[in-house]
Design a protein around this motif. Structure first.
Motif, PDB file in Angstrom:
ATOM      1  N   ALA A   1       0.844  -1.184   0.000  1.00  0.00           N
ATOM      2  CA  ALA A   1       0.000   0.000   0.000  1.00  0.00           C
ATOM      3  C   ALA A   1       0.884   1.240   0.000  1.00  0.00           C
ATOM      4  N   PRO A   2       0.351   2.383  -0.456  1.00  0.00           N
ATOM      5  CA  PRO A   2       1.150   3.607  -0.475  1.00  0.00           C
ATOM      6  C   PRO A   2       1.719   3.945   0.892  1.00  0.00           C
ATOM      7  N   GLY A   3       3.010   4.202   0.948  1.00  0.00           N
ATOM      8  CA  GLY A   3       3.662   4.560   2.190  1.00  0.00           C
ATOM      9  C   GLY A   3       3.869   3.420   3.158  1.00  0.00           C
ATOM     10  N   LYS A   4       3.576   2.203   2.743  1.00  0.00           N
ATOM     11  CA  LYS A   4       3.690   1.041   3.620  1.00  0.00           C
ATOM     12  C   LYS A   4       4.750   0.077   3.110  1.00  0.00           C
ATOM     13  N   GLN A   5       5.183  -0.795   4.006  1.00  0.00           N
ATOM     14  CA  GLN A   5       6.103  -1.855   3.635  1.00  0.00           C
ATOM     15  C   GLN A   5       5.375  -2.925   2.820  1.00  0.00           C
ATOM     16  N   ARG A   6       6.107  -3.578   1.948  1.00  0.00           N
ATOM     17  CA  ARG A   6       5.552  -4.719   1.249  1.00  0.00           C
ATOM     18  C   ARG A   6       5.326  -5.851   2.252  1.00  0.00           C
ATOM     19  N   GLU A   7       4.151  -6.464   2.197  1.00  0.00           N
ATOM     20  CA  GLU A   7       3.824  -7.510   3.140  1.00  0.00           C
ATOM     21  C   GLU A   7       3.406  -8.781   2.420  1.00  0.00           C
ATOM     22  N   LEU A   8       3.697  -9.887   3.056  1.00  0.00           N
ATOM     23  CA  LEU A   8       3.300 -11.183   2.530  1.00  0.00           C
ATOM     24  C   LEU A   8       1.809 -11.380   2.722  1.00  0.00           C
TER      25      LEU A   8
END
Length: 120
Positions: A40-47
């Motif tokens: 998501a914008p401004g967020k870390q990539r998550e599994l």
């Protein structure tokens, strides 16, 4: 040598559904675990979810019960069925695959991403 291409994203109302697809091609000898990530914008990539070559599945707690991962080994493809979408699911979704090439090396490969936008 190896490419992954996603499709199926789009703009959907909350509560709706989408089915994401990802197909791998190239100098593939074997595909091991495949998965979906999101950012998501401004967020870390998550599994989001993974599926092993034998079909064992794992999900993030936030999507458990709503998302279903599957694969078709004959097509070198992985899918993500997304139900009961929430605005919090809005993100770019990336597929990944651990692939051994015909040249012997194994690496994690990534698709280009597909946008999922959930409106309230």
């Amino acid at each position: 040598q190896v490419q992954l291409v996603e499709s199926g994203g789009g703009l959907v109302q909350a509560g709706g559904s989408l089915r994401l697809s990802c197909a791998a091609s190239g100098s593939i000898f074997s595909i091991y675990v495949m998965g979906w990530f999101r950012q998501a914008p401004g967020k870390q990539r998550e599994l989001v979810a993974t599926i092993s070559s034998g079909g064992s599945k794992n999900y993030a707690d936030s999507v458990k019960g709503r998302f279903t991962i599957s694969r078709d080994n004959a097509k070198n493809a992985v899918y993500l069925q997304i139900n009961s979408l929430k605005p919090e699911d809005t993100a770019v979704y990336y597929c990944s695959a651990d692939i051994q090439t015909i040249f012997g090396g194994t690496n994690k490969y990534w698709g280009q991403g597909t946008q999922v936008t959930v409106s309230s």
